[in-house]
Design an enzyme around this catalytic site. Structure first.
Site, mmCIF file in Angstrom:
data_model
loop_
_atom_site.group_PDB
_atom_site.id
_atom_site.type_symbol
_atom_site.label_atom_id
_atom_site.label_comp_id
_atom_site.label_asym_id
_atom_site.label_seq_id
_atom_site.Cartn_x
_atom_site.Cartn_y
_atom_site.Cartn_z
ATOM 1 N N SER A 159 -61.562 -67.578 -81.310
ATOM 2 C CA SER A 159 -62.820 -67.273 -80.642
ATOM 3 C C SER A 159 -63.392 -65.957 -81.167
ATOM 4 C CB SER A 159 -62.598 -67.192 -79.142
ATOM 5 O OG SER A 159 -63.817 -66.892 -78.513
ATOM 6 N N GLY A 160 -64.651 -65.990 -81.598
ATOM 7 C CA GLY A 160 -65.299 -64.790 -82.103
ATOM 8 C C GLY A 160 -65.126 -64.609 -83.602
ATOM 9 N N THR A 164 -69.332 -70.641 -85.312
ATOM 10 C CA THR A 164 -70.656 -71.169 -85.006
ATOM 11 C C THR A 164 -71.704 -70.584 -85.933
ATOM 12 O OG1 THR A 164 -69.954 -71.511 -82.743
ATOM 13 C CG2 THR A 164 -72.320 -71.502 -83.128
ATOM 14 N N ASN A 210 -65.887 -63.068 -77.132
ATOM 15 C CA ASN A 210 -67.098 -63.307 -77.917
ATOM 16 C C ASN A 210 -68.296 -63.340 -76.973
ATOM 17 O OD1 ASN A 210 -69.128 -64.276 -79.545
ATOM 18 N ND2 ASN A 210 -68.059 -66.144 -80.176
ATOM 19 N N SER A 213 -69.763 -67.225 -76.884
ATOM 20 C CA SER A 213 -68.641 -68.115 -77.154
ATOM 21 C C SER A 213 -69.000 -69.568 -76.838
ATOM 22 C CB SER A 213 -67.453 -67.683 -76.302
ATOM 23 O OG SER A 213 -66.345 -68.477 -76.597
ATOM 24 N N SER A 214 -68.757 -70.447 -77.804
ATOM 25 C CA SER A 214 -68.985 -71.878 -77.558
ATOM 26 C C SER A 214 -67.876 -72.378 -76.651
ATOM 27 C CB SER A 214 -68.929 -72.671 -78.858
ATOM 28 O OG SER A 214 -69.518 -71.979 -79.912
ATOM 29 N N GLY A 438 -60.199 -72.824 -82.224
ATOM 30 C CA GLY A 438 -58.929 -72.623 -82.918
ATOM 31 C C GLY A 438 -57.762 -72.545 -81.941
ATOM 32 N N GLU A 440 -54.945 -71.517 -79.507
ATOM 33 C CA GLU A 440 -54.992 -70.514 -78.439
ATOM 34 C C GLU A 440 -53.627 -70.314 -77.809
ATOM 35 O OE1 GLU A 440 -58.049 -71.538 -75.574
ATOM 36 O OE2 GLU A 440 -59.634 -70.900 -76.953
HETATM 37 P P1 ATP Z 1 -66.150 -69.154 -80.269
HETATM 38 O O1 ATP Z 1 -64.918 -69.921 -80.578
HETATM 39 O O2 ATP Z 1 -65.953 -68.205 -79.132
HETATM 40 O O3 ATP Z 1 -67.361 -70.003 -80.127
HETATM 41 P P2 ATP Z 1 -67.062 -68.460 -82.918
HETATM 42 O O4 ATP Z 1 -65.959 -68.533 -83.925
HETATM 43 O O5 ATP Z 1 -68.011 -69.590 -82.870
HETATM 44 O O6 ATP Z 1 -66.402 -68.159 -81.503
HETATM 45 P P3 ATP Z 1 -69.419 -66.905 -83.472
HETATM 46 O O7 ATP Z 1 -70.120 -67.087 -82.193
HETATM 47 O O8 ATP Z 1 -69.840 -67.718 -84.631
HETATM 48 O O9 ATP Z 1 -67.855 -67.100 -83.206
HETATM 49 O O10 ATP Z 1 -69.442 -65.379 -83.931
HETATM 50 C C1 ATP Z 1 -69.278 -64.320 -83.021
HETATM 51 C C2 ATP Z 1 -70.224 -63.181 -83.351
HETATM 52 O O11 ATP Z 1 -69.849 -62.582 -84.572
HETATM 53 C C3 ATP Z 1 -71.663 -63.615 -83.569
HETATM 54 O O12 ATP Z 1 -72.362 -63.657 -82.367
HETATM 55 C C4 ATP Z 1 -72.186 -62.559 -84.518
HETATM 56 O O13 ATP Z 1 -72.530 -61.412 -83.789
HETATM 57 C C5 ATP Z 1 -70.973 -62.196 -85.337
HETATM 58 N N1 ATP Z 1 -70.951 -62.923 -86.627
HETATM 59 C C6 ATP Z 1 -70.245 -64.016 -86.937
HETATM 60 N N2 ATP Z 1 -70.435 -64.393 -88.209
HETATM 61 C C7 ATP Z 1 -71.307 -63.515 -88.734
HETATM 62 C C8 ATP Z 1 -71.923 -63.338 -90.035
HETATM 63 N N3 ATP Z 1 -71.655 -64.166 -91.030
HETATM 64 N N4 ATP Z 1 -72.759 -62.288 -90.187
HETATM 65 C C9 ATP Z 1 -73.013 -61.439 -89.188
HETATM 66 N N5 ATP Z 1 -72.475 -61.532 -87.968
HETATM 67 C C10 ATP Z 1 -71.629 -62.556 -87.726
HETATM 68 MG MG MG Z 2 -68.666 -70.786 -81.429
#
Ligand code: ATP
Ligand code: MG
Length: 735
Positions: A159-160, A164, A210, A213-214, A438, A440
């Site tokens: 997460s984070g 996404t 995050n 977070s999705s 991923g 957990e």
């Molecule tokens: P979750 O499992 O909680 O959904 P996730 O893996 O989907 O987490 P994201 O929401 O894609 O995580 O990313 C978390 C934060 O990290 C984003 O809101 C953004 O602020 C930052 N981030 C992620 N990837 C990038 C990137 N390529 N460039 C800039 N910032 C990023």
């Molecule tokens: Mg996500």
């Protein structure tokens, strides 16, 4: 990973394990048998076992290498060091063969995703430009066009980590490649892209890990026609976290949409009788209402615009937010004891107000709503009686209603988006993009973690099989013998979980169907059944917990809520209530159940349904050519420029990156094209390079002059076993 280093001598540069920063480097000072004394560069002296230290490549390029397979010494410390060097230079992407590792920058890096960049990557041979998500999408797209085969891109990470965001970049790039240049109103690709903000508004929330977070898994299937243009799309979602609707803890938030609506224009606030989020029980259990840098009012309007684009009508949007508002009011209906024993009634005028408002918004009968919350219908052979619920049970009933309505609303949105974008029945091939939670392992792990880790076991198996296959292909291409490479499988964990009959999912269903089961009887059944299973552990000090030895580590699960959470059950009173609403949208969320499955007769479980969904996902993935992106979260502070070694190592392990490297190390991890090999090691056997020599023959001569065994010579490259590169380097430094 890499065998015992045989060439470590006094003065060698080495890596040694460290509990705080994973690996530190230094110079060997003394060797006493199996014990080595190292003077670390950070200033301390450490003693370590010879078998626990690794050679350090002192000639590694200062800026790192863009592909781990280019590392001369492929081992954990080398991999970590390479990522660290690159991250410091804002190079967040690195390949490991075909896998792309993406380390979250936690800051907008200039230009790396702009139109010019997309242009650059379009059609560029893989590996020619710096590693990038666009490069992965481009390879997938070209493979699809050239071979007519479907491709998929699997994005994973904790997460984070950035899954996404990565997924959105991939989709944007694919829309760029497969979009129609003309802007005739709403194009399919626009709809595909705008589905993201809609789903995020309803399926994402701020968590500790995050801010966005999705809380669901997602597989987006983008369909292409013969010309390679996007012609349709389908979104499948997995396991939305239902409990968040009525239960959150500080400093997290509920789903974004609730806060967006509370920040809507005044007219809507009045219509839905809303107020500040702190006035609603479902939101004020946490003190976090606003997000730094985010305007809920702005996002409300943006969400409405995105809904327009994906084809949700004005009327439907009104109904959607009306239902969202109703859920907030439902949460504020408190109960107190009624006149009869064990009965309950709305607590006070405030509760009555919210009850009345909820009924109005859902367009259902006020009395019927109250009864659905406070009473249960009991059918006995003699008569049908209404039994009252005590206040606590009424609250449970209320929360159950809120969760059911919300998850139906979410499913409706996904369905609507799919219908509106439309599927192309003549689609030639597709590219699927998977954005799924991923592995957990928390302090307490429940049914959700169990399902998530089950998913990851499935994906891990798919991944291992693929990586193994790719290795074999490379060896076959170079005509190398690879027959003895061993392949580790996690089939035993999968059997433990999903085997029918007798796996954990099946035993859980059995327990749910048997009225007298409790989590104690369920746990006991597990203990008995898996007494000797290698992957199952009964903890000594607990009578209801159980642990599973997952590929990424052991996870201890608390079985308390497994039975409740597995039951996919809508209380018939709730179904009847909303099925009778005067609002067609609400009725549409609660279509009448088929006759035979109404009331208690048919049991359906979340676990089994999820297992089936996963099976379908795997079937889809198996029919595609996969590409992997492993997202890594560099620190838990969500801040730029902080690279936490131990944390990152753990993620590389869970994401299978180290496993991929291990598989690679089991074979011939180091490959050097003939000319490169000669450049580096020619001085070991000058005789081999005399006159007009053949590169391949010269390589063999060099290797033989050293007396190396077990290497292979392919058609264009030398294939070395783990550790052999270090041996060659050691010899070279003696010359
Ligand atoms: P979750 O499992 O909680 O959904 P996730 O893996 O989907 O987490 P994201 O929401 O894609 O995580 O990313 C978390 C934060 O990290 C984003 O809101 C953004 O602020 C930052 N981030 C992620 N990837 C990038 C990137 N390529 N460039 C800039 N910032 C990023
Ligand atoms: Mg996500």
């Amino acid at each position: 990973m890499q065998g015992t280093p045989v060439n470590i001598i006094v003065g060698s540069h080495v890596w040694v394990e460290d509990s705080e920063v994973a690996w530190i480097d230094g110079e060997v000072e003394k060797i006493n048998g199996q014990e080595v004394v190292i003077q670390a560069t950070i200033g301390k002296t450490v003693t370590a076992k010879l078998s626990k230290i690794y050679p350090k490549d002192v000639e590694a390029p200062a800026g790192g290498v863009d592909d781990m397979t280019k590392l001369s010494y492929l081992h954990e410390p080398g991999v970590l060091q390479n990522l660290k060097i690159r991250y410091e230079l804002n190079e967040i992407y690195t390949y490991t063969g075909n896998i792309l590792i993406a380390i979250n920058p936690f800051q907008r890096l200039p230009h790396i995703y702009d139109a010019h960049m997309m242009q650059q990557y379009k059609g560029a041979p893989f590996g020619e430009l710096s590693p990038h998500v666009f490069a992965v999408a481009d390879v997938a797209y070209r493979a699809m066009i050239n071979e007519g085969k479907s491709n998929s891109i699997l994005v994973s990470g904790e997460s984070g980590a950035g899954k996404t965001e990565t997924t959105k970049m991939l989709m944007r790039y694919l829309a760029y490649l497969g979009g129609r240049a003309v802007t005739e109103g709403r194009t399919v690709e626009q709809q595909v892209l705008e589905s993201n903000p809609v789903l995020e508004a309803f399926g994402n929330a701020k968590t500790v890990r995050n801010n966005n977070s999705s809380r669901f898994g997602k597989f987006v299937e983008i369909q292409f026609d013969k010309q390679g243009r996007i012609s349709g799309a389908a979104i499948r979602t997995y396991l939305l976290e239902r409990s968040r609707v009525c239960q959150i803890s500080d400093p997290e938030r509920n789903y974004h949409c609730f806060y967006l609506l509370c920040a809507a224009p005044q007219e809507e606030i009045e219509k839905y009788k809303l107020g500040h989020p702190k006035t609603f029980h479902y939101l004020n259990q946490s003190k976090c209402f606003e997000l730094v840098g985010i305007s809920d009012a702005h996002d409300y309007l943006a969400t409405r615009r995105a809904m327009d684009i994906v084809g949700i009508s004005e009327k439907e949007q009104e109904a959607i937010f009306r239902v969202v508002a109703a859920i907030l009011h439902i949460g504020n209906i408190d109960f107190t004891k009624g006149k009869e024993v064990d009965s309950s009634v709305p607590k006070d005028d405030k509760a009555k107000f919210h009850l009345k408002t909820a009924a109005e918004l859902l367009m259902c009968d006020l009395k019927a709503l109250e009864d659905a919350l406070c009473k249960r219908v009991m059918v006995t052979p003699e008569e049908v009686i209404k039994r009252s619920l005590d206040p606590q049970s009424a609250v449970t009933s209320r929360d159950g209603l809120a969760k059911t309505v919300y998850s139906r609303l979410f499913d409706w949105l996904v369905n609507k988006i799919n219908n509106s974008i439309g599927q192309d029945p003549n689609s030639r091939s597709l590219i699927g993009v998977l954005d799924i939670y991923g592995f957990e392992s928390f302090k307490t792990n429940s049914f959700e973690q169990f399902c998530i880790n089950f998913t990851n076991e499935k994906l891990q198996q798919h991944f291992n099989q693929h990586v193994f296959k790719m290795e074999q292909e490379e060896y076959t291409k170079e005509a190398i013998d690879w027959s003895y490479i061993e392949f580790v499988d996690n089939q035993d964990v999968l059997d433990l979980i999903e085997k029918k009959p007798g796996g954990i999912v099946a035993l859980l269903d059995e327990a749910c169907m048997f009225p007298k089961s409790t989590h104690e009887t369920f746990a006991n059944k597990l203990y008995q059944t898996f007494k000797t299973h290698k992957r199952f552990i009964k903890p000594k000090l607990s009578r209801t917990d159980f642990a599973v030895a997952h590929y990424a580590g052991e996870v201890l699960y608390q079985s308390d809520l497994f039975l409740d959470k597995n039951k996919d059950y809508v209380i018939p009173e709730h179904q009847d209530l909303l099925g009778a609403s005067k609002c067609p949208f609400v009725v549409g969320l609660f279509p009448p159940l088929p006759e035979e499955s109404s009331k208690s007769s048919k049991f359906s479980s979340i676990g089994s349904r999820f297992k089936l969904q996963l099976q379908q996902l795997m079937e889809t993935l198996n029919s595609t050519e996969p590409h992997y992106i492993r997202c890594v979260k560099p620190n838990n502070l969500l801040k730029p420029a902080i690279f936490e070694n131990v944390n990152i190592m753990q993620q590389l392990r869970c994401g299978g990156v180290l496993e991929a490297i291990r598989i690679s190390c089991a074979g011939y991890p180091t490959r050097k094209p003939f000319f490169e090999f000669i450049n580096r090691f020619g001085l070991l056997s000058p005789a081999a390079l005399e006159g007009n020599y053949d590169e391949k023959v010269a390589c063999k001569k060099i290797l033989d002059s050293i007396g190396l065994k077990g290497y292979q010579i392919g058609k264009t490259k030398v294939f070395l076993r783990a550790g052999q590169m270090a041996e060659l380097d050691a010899r070279r430094s003696e010359v």
